[in-house]
Design a protein around this motif. Structure first.
Motif, PDB file in Angstrom:
ATOM      1  N   THR A 150      44.112  72.574  31.093  1.00 54.17           N
ATOM      2  CA  THR A 150      44.677  72.049  32.093  1.00 54.17           C
ATOM      3  C   THR A 150      46.447  72.157  32.177  1.00 54.17           C
ATOM      4  N   PRO A 151      46.626  72.422  33.448  1.00 54.95           N
ATOM      5  CA  PRO A 151      48.252  72.774  33.412  1.00 54.95           C
ATOM      6  C   PRO A 151      49.014  71.366  32.938  1.00 54.95           C
ATOM      7  N   LEU A 152      50.001  71.615  32.323  1.00 54.25           N
ATOM      8  CA  LEU A 152      50.783  70.763  31.796  1.00 54.25           C
ATOM      9  C   LEU A 152      51.913  70.269  33.195  1.00 54.25           C
ATOM     10  N   GLY A 153      52.179  71.024  33.959  1.00 56.76           N
ATOM     11  CA  GLY A 153      52.765  70.698  34.921  1.00 56.76           C
ATOM     12  C   GLY A 153      53.022  71.933  35.885  1.00 56.76           C
ATOM     13  N   VAL A 154      53.901  71.551  36.845  1.00 58.86           N
ATOM     14  CA  VAL A 154      54.221  72.789  37.781  1.00 58.86           C
ATOM     15  C   VAL A 154      55.763  73.147  37.713  1.00 58.86           C
ATOM     16  N   PHE A 155      55.694  74.384  37.249  1.00 61.10           N
ATOM     17  CA  PHE A 155      57.260  75.019  36.943  1.00 61.10           C
ATOM     18  C   PHE A 155      57.625  75.252  38.401  1.00 61.10           C
ATOM     19  N   LYS A 156      59.026  74.869  38.474  1.00 60.99           N
ATOM     20  CA  LYS A 156      59.690  75.329  39.808  1.00 60.99           C
ATOM     21  C   LYS A 156      61.125  76.007  39.551  1.00 60.99           C
ATOM     22  N   CYS A 157      61.206  77.157  40.021  1.00 59.26           N
ATOM     23  CA  CYS A 157      62.388  77.714  39.589  1.00 59.26           C
ATOM     24  C   CYS A 157      63.366  77.020  40.567  1.00 59.26           C
ATOM     25  N   GLN A 158      64.641  76.754  40.005  1.00 60.72           N
ATOM     26  CA  GLN A 158      65.529  75.869  40.871  1.00 60.72           C
ATOM     27  C   GLN A 158      66.568  76.752  41.736  1.00 60.72           C
ATOM     28  N   LEU A 159      66.138  78.314  41.578  1.00 60.92           N
ATOM     29  CA  LEU A 159      66.949  79.039  42.645  1.00 60.92           C
ATOM     30  C   LEU A 159      66.450  79.638  43.696  1.00 60.92           C
ATOM     31  N   CYS A 160      64.989  79.961  43.409  1.00 63.64           N
ATOM     32  CA  CYS A 160      64.326  80.558  44.278  1.00 63.64           C
ATOM     33  C   CYS A 160      63.028  79.767  44.999  1.00 63.64           C
ATOM     34  N   ALA A 161      62.819  78.631  44.291  1.00 62.45           N
ATOM     35  CA  ALA A 161      61.805  77.642  44.679  1.00 62.45           C
ATOM     36  C   ALA A 161      60.374  78.137  44.260  1.00 62.45           C
TER      37      ALA A 161
ATOM     38  N   CYS B  96      63.213  81.293  36.942  1.00 63.36           N
ATOM     39  CA  CYS B  96      62.255  82.075  36.848  1.00 63.36           C
ATOM     40  C   CYS B  96      62.570  83.417  36.455  1.00 63.36           C
ATOM     41  N   VAL B  97      61.837  84.318  35.764  1.00 60.87           N
ATOM     42  CA  VAL B  97      62.175  85.339  35.255  1.00 60.87           C
ATOM     43  C   VAL B  97      62.575  86.675  36.050  1.00 60.87           C
ATOM     44  N   GLY B  98      62.267  86.478  37.532  1.00 61.05           N
ATOM     45  CA  GLY B  98      62.385  87.454  38.460  1.00 61.05           C
ATOM     46  C   GLY B  98      63.899  87.795  38.373  1.00 61.05           C
ATOM     47  N   PRO B  99      63.838  89.116  38.615  1.00 61.45           N
ATOM     48  CA  PRO B  99      65.310  89.764  38.680  1.00 61.45           C
ATOM     49  C   PRO B  99      66.221  89.180  39.425  1.00 61.45           C
ATOM     50  N   GLU B 100      65.862  88.848  40.330  1.00 62.81           N
ATOM     51  CA  GLU B 100      66.785  88.021  41.604  1.00 62.81           C
ATOM     52  C   GLU B 100      67.497  86.794  40.972  1.00 62.81           C
ATOM     53  N   CYS B 101      66.612  86.143  40.027  1.00 68.17           N
ATOM     54  CA  CYS B 101      67.227  84.834  39.405  1.00 68.17           C
ATOM     55  C   CYS B 101      67.733  84.835  38.187  1.00 68.17           C
ATOM     56  N   SER B 102      67.168  85.628  37.379  1.00 67.86           N
ATOM     57  CA  SER B 102      67.839  85.541  36.147  1.00 67.86           C
ATOM     58  C   SER B 102      67.726  86.862  35.295  1.00 67.86           C
ATOM     59  N   LEU B 103      68.408  87.050  34.077  1.00 64.48           N
ATOM     60  CA  LEU B 103      68.106  88.153  33.166  1.00 64.48           C
ATOM     61  C   LEU B 103      68.247  87.808  31.973  1.00 64.48           C
ATOM     62  N   PHE B 104      67.438  88.429  31.067  1.00 64.57           N
ATOM     63  CA  PHE B 104      67.421  88.207  29.495  1.00 64.57           C
ATOM     64  C   PHE B 104      68.198  88.849  28.789  1.00 64.57           C
ATOM     65  N   TYR B 105      69.153  88.653  27.963  1.00 62.98           N
ATOM     66  CA  TYR B 105      70.067  89.339  27.132  1.00 62.98           C
ATOM     67  C   TYR B 105      70.101  88.571  26.012  1.00 62.98           C
ATOM     68  N   SER B 106      69.233  88.738  24.889  1.00 63.50           N
ATOM     69  CA  SER B 106      69.260  88.011  23.788  1.00 63.50           C
ATOM     70  C   SER B 106      68.927  86.376  24.009  1.00 63.50           C
ATOM     71  N   LYS B 107      69.465  86.278  25.298  1.00 63.27           N
ATOM     72  CA  LYS B 107      69.113  84.723  25.884  1.00 63.27           C
ATOM     73  C   LYS B 107      68.623  84.861  27.293  1.00 63.27           C
ATOM     74  N   ARG B 108      68.423  83.816  27.845  1.00 60.12           N
ATOM     75  CA  ARG B 108      68.188  83.669  29.428  1.00 60.12           C
ATOM     76  C   ARG B 108      69.724  83.355  29.948  1.00 60.12           C
ATOM     77  N   PHE B 109      69.830  83.834  31.049  1.00 64.95           N
ATOM     78  CA  PHE B 109      71.042  83.702  31.874  1.00 64.95           C
ATOM     79  C   PHE B 109      70.637  83.756  33.279  1.00 64.95           C
TER      80      PHE B 109
END
Lengths: 1146, 121
Positions: B8-19, B72-85
């Motif tokens: 069962t899902p714990l919840g719904v993740f929602k990206c604060q940038l792209c919804a 979210c991990v989508g390239p329009e919203c964030s990138l990972f470079y040893s950490k998430r930004f």
């Protein structure tokens, strides 16, 4: 490139290198299978993310090779690195790695095999190579993540871009406030896929969504499952006749309307659902219209049930007002602009004769497209034609044009095509070539093909219409409605701007009816009325349909059901009727099932009933192919088409159990669509279960193989099959193929077709249908049934024909008397209501009509004339048929030949005789003239007795079934419904009766003769003093026909005739062999005496020497005292006798 | 029959940038059923919906290590470079990132279309 592995600090790579020779760096070869296996052993264990030997594993190696090539290119360029180190305030930025490495952009890490198990296979890998491998694995996993996330994001973007997306909230809001909401939106607005998901997201967990078509249930369930990210879960399921993916966890179920109605039959208030979505209500299917009616009545009882009606933007107010002005949410469709070109066809001087469709206008459109649009601009053509004949009329010239220009691939699309051929329309044409799909209206709603840019609309459709008077289905060509025209046009604008060529004038369009005729106005309503009765929705005549059906077709249906014994005279469901209501088949086929199970012929009857309920398995292409015809011949039965089908099915089962996979090939060689046989197997099983549920068939004691070894064996087999099925399902459906452009004229011949499917078969080595079949059915059981059916004795065959004949009655035709002097192709037949019908070209008698001719010639009238008129023979036959279908001619479909006299005596609803019974008229249209009075009377008397026996046995069978359903399963196995001995005796007698040889002539009465058939009511009503002639019944004068009503069907001596004025006086001296009575007697009187002679041995007259071991009085178990209000008399009657009696007063 | 595996899902993740929204069934660094793979950030994880393999997971998003936004991990919203930004944070501190990343960002600014490789291989 040395990877920055050391900083990881995970897994020290300082163990001694494995002394394997291939580990030497200079000889290192990643492509070496052993090397790969070493790494797979180490990294792709059973517990790992990727498993050895999986498809994923292969994908990885492909990725690995690409990565290596890419990195080799890169290493040369990316040597120098600037190590700047600016100051950063934020701690998160402070410890960013100084030197860039793509590895830092990956947010996951893989534990090497060494980290888990130091003694594992990873020990032997050279550290640098292991790290190189691990690096690649990381990149691969990252790639997979990006890919999957990309799909997720794309999915959400697409969903959000649908026109309906902006209305989701509004719809939910409306549904909160109202019980019924109408959502109207055109093609492409996304209502069918999105509305269920909005409900799901809003927390609904018991949603049913009905679809008119089975195929839509499956595809929608798949799509919605995919979109709601539970493709591999069980939130979204479907339920159709033979398949269900529904489980306790299912929140949305897509199901057919028919199935929902069956659920309502059991539980009218549908307690299992919170929300009901009824999709495509505008299509006005029979079931949908009925469902709306039932819902409208039911809703007040279920105030918590919410209903969403979904429709195209057609006639919305009709639905809204039907549900008390339910609110309408109207959603715009998403169509690209479509240019409409009207190209009316002037009546051209047609070169071709008669009605064959002129293909030239269609070819002109192909030409016009070639001239106007460069081949680089993609976009296919969809042509709407009225029917299969029209498709083949255009197909040939279009293919000639295509092979000339090399710019088209022409494909037909209609429901009689094999599934594989239907699928071809989804394949893609090579660059520079367009698909031209010639389709019936199947592509209007049922099948959606992407990439269509051009549409040609002939403006015509062939639709089945129903003539209630003649009980005849007619396939006629009509102009389409405006709504259909718009729907067809819309197919050009799904993927981009399009063009629609209408081969009619704009004024024609304006004259079209706005909507198609609802199905309820053009089909037989028998099944609907039966269902209405079994759902107790009251009188069908007053049922509040959204638009009522024509009263005449309702009346015909009710009358028909009464005739068939499904309704009694007060129009209440009889036991047989309530059983029939639960069988999802035609009434006649249901009757066959019931009768067959009584005579222990369940196995063959199940198969035949199933075969007659699906589309014919014989493909069209094979009709013209002599090779197919020849391979099929051994399967043909000259008894009739149902028996051919029985042979086909049984042999197929045999092939399946013997040579396994070859059944596909076997079918192809014989021009048989295997898919239909699978359907038959499924249907057969469903019938069987229904009969078992109703106690008409002894439940199958699952024949477990005795020893544990074979049980284990079977379990293993099943597991293997499940595995195959699972793997097939993973291979997400069928991949699109690129079509080939044909080089020569006959590119679409069946040979090419065969080659094509063979190569297709090779690509997909698993015959998934076969796997599913073996999972669903117990092949051994089926095989046993098939071989027992193949070994049908002559007697069983004859009984089977009786069962079919009685089931199909009164659907029978008499051969024209001049048939024997006609060409094979010109054989004609007559039914009671329709003269001059012909055999369907697929019918087995088409090739051998002589089996229908009365062979033996006898005296009287046969002075060399070659016709059968008035010919005396004991072998006259009738053709009983499953349906009457009119296309360009009226055709008899699925025929069985049956002996005429005996069948009519046993089945006809009205049987009239003259004074000495030598002249009989059955059902007022067939006259039988018997050569010999004595045998005539004997046969008649025997038939009366047999009918009574048969009836009472059937009564008890059904009563037993009804009782069983009432009582609980307390007494599990009580005595069999009708005991074996009795049935055996009845069968024996019936068989004897059927083989009795009596010479007679058979003739269809002319209209005038039929009108002046009866003597009419008589003033002198002296009952004939012939006790015992017709059993125990006491004849009473018939009020209209004259003569005496002996039973509810037999009227004695009511036929007008000039010959038997003297018959009463023709007495000759005769001595009774039993009691020695010596008197002048008429033949009738003689038989009457024989029947009642006190000295005669028990068992009745010859012709049926072996009477039932239990005399008819035995039936008294069911007899109850009955007082008739109408005639003020008391009787001892069985329920059917009561009905029969009451009918006399109607 | 399928219930046993459906977490069962714990919840719904929602990206604060792209919804973008997605139900997640795990949050952390060690997704269940996949011992050999660990995540290098606290992530919101769902079962990979595009494969029948139950052990496969999909990282949907995590918190930006600077501003703490859920992205979210989508390239329009964030990138990972040893950490998430998240991308806004990256834009604000673009100098802190190596040139390769800066070049990537530049490329992204021109009308972005998702690379073809993202469909299927």
């Amino acid at each position: 490139m040395p990877p920055p592995r050391t900083r990881e600090g995970r897994g020290p790579w300082d163990r001694p290198r494995a002394p394997s020779p291939e580990a030497a760096p200079e000889k290192w070869n990643w492509n070496c299978p052993e090397t790969r296996r070493l790494f797979e052993d180490a990294f792709f264990g059973d517990e790992d993310y990727i498993r050895q030997g999986s498809e994923e594993c292969q994908k990885f190696w492909t990725f690995f090779e690409r990565l290596q090539r890419f990195q080799n290119l890169k290493t040369t360029r990316k040597e120098e690195k600037d190590a700047r180190q600016p100051k950063h305030s934020h701690p998160a930025l402070a410890d960013l790695p100084r030197a860039y490495d793509p590895r830092y952009r990956i947010n996951l890490s893989v534990l090497g095999p060494d980290a888990r198990d130091s003694r594992g296979p990873g020990r032997r890998l050279p550290p640098e190579r292991a790290s190189e491998f691990r690096q690649a694995l990381l990149h691969y996993l990252d790639f997979c993540q990006k890919q999957a996330f990309g799909r997720l994001a794309k999915l959400q973007r697409e969903r959000a871009a649908l026109p309906i997306a902006q209305y989701g909230h509004h719809i939910l809001q409306m549904l909160k406030e109202h019980q019924v909401v109408v959502v109207a939106g055109d093609t492409g607005c996304g209502k069918s896929t999105q509305v269920p998901q909005y409900l799901l997201a809003a927390g609904c967990s018991h949603v049913a969504c009905t679809q008119p078509r089975r195929i839509a249930c499956i595809s929608l369930a798949k799509r919605v499952g995919f979109e709601s990210l539970s493709q591999y879960g069980s939130q979204v399921g479907y339920q159709i006749r033979f398949e269900s993916t529904r489980s306790a966890a299912t929140k949305i179920v897509f199901l057919t309307v028919g199935l929902l109605l069956r659920q309502m039959q059991r539980e009218p208030s549908l307690p299992q659902y919170q929300v009901l979505i009824v999709d495509e209500v505008h299509e006005r299917h029979l079931h949908n219209d009925f469902l709306l009616g039932v819902l409208q009545r039911q809703l007040p009882q279920r105030p918590d049930l919410k209903v969403v009606l979904m429709s195209a933007t057609i006639n919305i107010s009709l639905f809204s007002s039907y549900f008390g002005n339910a609110p309408v949410v109207q959603v715009p469709g998403r169509l690209f602009p479509i240019t409409v070109v009207y190209q009316p066809q002037e009546a051209e001087p047609t070169t071709s004769k008669s009605e064959k469709l002129d293909p030239r206008p269609f070819l002109r459109v192909l030409e016009a497209i070639d001239n106007k649009y460069p081949p680089e601009e993609r976009g296919d053509l969809l042509v709407f034609l009225s029917g299969m004949a029209e498709i083949s009329a255009v197909l040939e010239p279009a293919q000639a044009y295509a092979s000339h220009t090399q710019r088209w691939v022409v494909l037909p699309l209609h429901s009689a095509l094999s599934v594989a051929d239907q699928d071809k329309v989804f394949d893609v044409a090579p660059p520079g070539v367009r698909k031209c799909i010639l389709s019936t209206n199947i592509a209007e709603t049922s099948v959606t093909i992407d990439g269509i840019r051009f549409v040609v609309d002939s403006g015509k459709v062939k639709e089945m219409s129903y003539d209630p008077q003649a009980k005849l289905q007619r396939l006629q060509e009509f102009w389409i409605s405006q709504a259909s025209a718009e729907q067809r046009k819309g197919r050009a604008g799904r993927t981009g701007p399009g063009v629609c060529f209408r081969l009619y004038a704009e004024s024609d369009y304006d004259a079209f009816a706005p909507y198609p005729v609802p199905e309820i106005r053009r089909v037989a309503l028998d099944a609907l009325v039966l269902q209405m009765k079994s759902m107790s929705v009251g009188d069908p005549r007053t049922f509040p349909f959204i638009e009522p059906p024509p009263p005449t077709s309702l009346e015909t249906a009710i009358l028909y059901l009464r005739d068939q014994g499904a309704l009694d005279s007060s129009e209440a469901l009889t036991p047989i009727g309530s059983l029939l209501a639960q069988l999802p088949v035609d009434v006649v086929i249901g009757k066959m099932l019931i009768l067959g199970s009584m005579f222990h012929l369940a196995e063959p009857v199940l198969t035949i009933a199933a075969a007659l309920s699906v589309q014919t398995p014989f493909t069209r292409s094979a009709q013209s192919n002599p090779e197919c015809a020849a391979t099929r011949r051994p399967l043909e039965s000259d008894q009739g088409d149902p028996f051919t089908l029985l042979n086909v099915f049984n042999t197929w089962v045999q092939v399946k159990s013997e040579r396994g996979r070859n059944s596909r090939k076997w079918c192809r060689h014989r021009g048989i669509e295997e898919h239909r046989l699978y359907e038959m197997a499924n249907l057969r099983r469903q019938f069987k279960e229904l009969l078992e549920d109703h106690g008409l068939l002894a439940g199958a004691q699952a024949p477990q193989p005795g020893d544990s070894y074979s049980r284990l064996q079977r379990r293993r087999e099943r597991q293997a099959l499940y595995e195959l099925k699972r793997r097939h399902e993973e291979g997400v459906g069928r991949k699109r193929k690129v079509l080939r452009v044909q080089d020569d004229q006959d590119g679409w011949s069946s040979d090419e077709d065969r080659g094509g499917s063979a190569s297709r078969g090779a690509g997909d080595s698993v015959d998934i249908q076969d796997v599913k079949f073996k999972l669903r059915h117990n092949l051994e059981q089926l095989h046993a049934a098939a071989s027992s059916a193949q070994a049908l004795t002559r007697d069983q065959m004859a009984l089977l024909k009786l069962v079919l004949g009685r089931g199909l009655y009164p659907q029978l035709a008499v051969p024209d008397p001049f048939n024997s002097s006609r060409k094979d192709s010109d054989q004609i037949f007559h039914t009671q209501t329709k003269q001059g019908v012909v055999l369907h070209p697929t019918c087995v008698f088409t090739n051998s009509p002589e089996v229908l001719h009365a062979q033996e010639q006898a005296a009287r009238g046969s002075d060399g004339s070659r016709d059968d008129r008035d010919k005396m023979s004991s072998k006259h036959q009738l053709v009983t048929f499953v349906s009457l279908l009119e296309t360009n001619k009226p055709y008899l479909v699925n025929c069985v030949r049956i002996p005429a006299l005996q069948s009519l005596l046993l089945f006809s609803r009205s049987l009239d005789t003259n004074g000495d019974c030598s002249r009989l008229v059955a059902d007022g249209w067939l006259e039988l003239q018997l050569a010999d009075t004595e045998s005539a009377v004997r046969l008649l008397a025997a038939s009366l007795r047999l009918r009574a026996h048969w009836e009472s046995a059937l009564d008890r069978q059904l009563a037993h079934q009804a009782r069983r359903r009432l009582e609980d399963e307390e007494e599990e196995e009580e005595e069999a419904p009708v005991n074996h001995k009795e049935v055996a005796a009845l069968s024996r007698e019936l068989l004897q009766f059927m083989t009795s040889k009596v010479s007679y002539s058979l003739r269809r009465l002319t209209g005038l003769e039929a009108q002046n058939l009866y003597v009419g009511p008589q003033t002198i009503t002296a009952a004939p003093s012939l006790p015992g002639l017709f059993g125990n019944s006491t004849p009473s004068p018939h009020p209209t026909k004259g003569g005496y009503a002996v039973t509810d069907f037999l009227t004695y001596n009511c036929l007008t005739s000039d010959a038997d004025l003297y018959s009463d006086c023709l007495r000759t001296f005769w001595t009774c062999p039993h009691c020695g009575l010596h008197m002048p007697l008429t033949p009738l009187e003689r038989i009457a005496h024989e029947n009642t002679c006190p000295e005669a041995p028990q068992g009745g007259p010859p012709g049926a020497e072996e009477a039932a071991p239990e005399p008819p009085q035995k039936a008294s178990a069911l007899q109850k005292p009955y007082h008739c209000e109408a005639c003020q008399k008391d009787f001892l009657f069985t329920p059917t006798e009561i009905l029969r009696h009451r009918r006399q007063h109607v | 029959m399928a219930c046993e595996t459906e977490r069962t899902p714990l919840g719904v993740f929602k990206c604060q940038l792209c919804a973008l929204t997605a139900p997640y069934s795990y949050q952390g660094r060690q997704p269940p059923d996949s011992q050999s793979v660990v995540l290098l950030e606290e992530s919101y994880v769902m079962r990979d919906p595009f494969t029948p393999d139950k052990g496969r997971f999909l990282v949907v998003g995590s918190r930006c290590s600077m501003c703490g936004r859920l992205v979210c991990v989508g390239p329009e919203c964030s990138l990972f470079y040893s950490k998430r930004f998240c991308l806004p944070c990256v834009q604000d501190n673009v100098d802190a990132f190596p040139q390769e990343i800066q070049q990537d960002l530049e490329k992204r600014k021109v009308p972005f279309t998702r690379p073809a490789s993202q469909r299927s291989s």
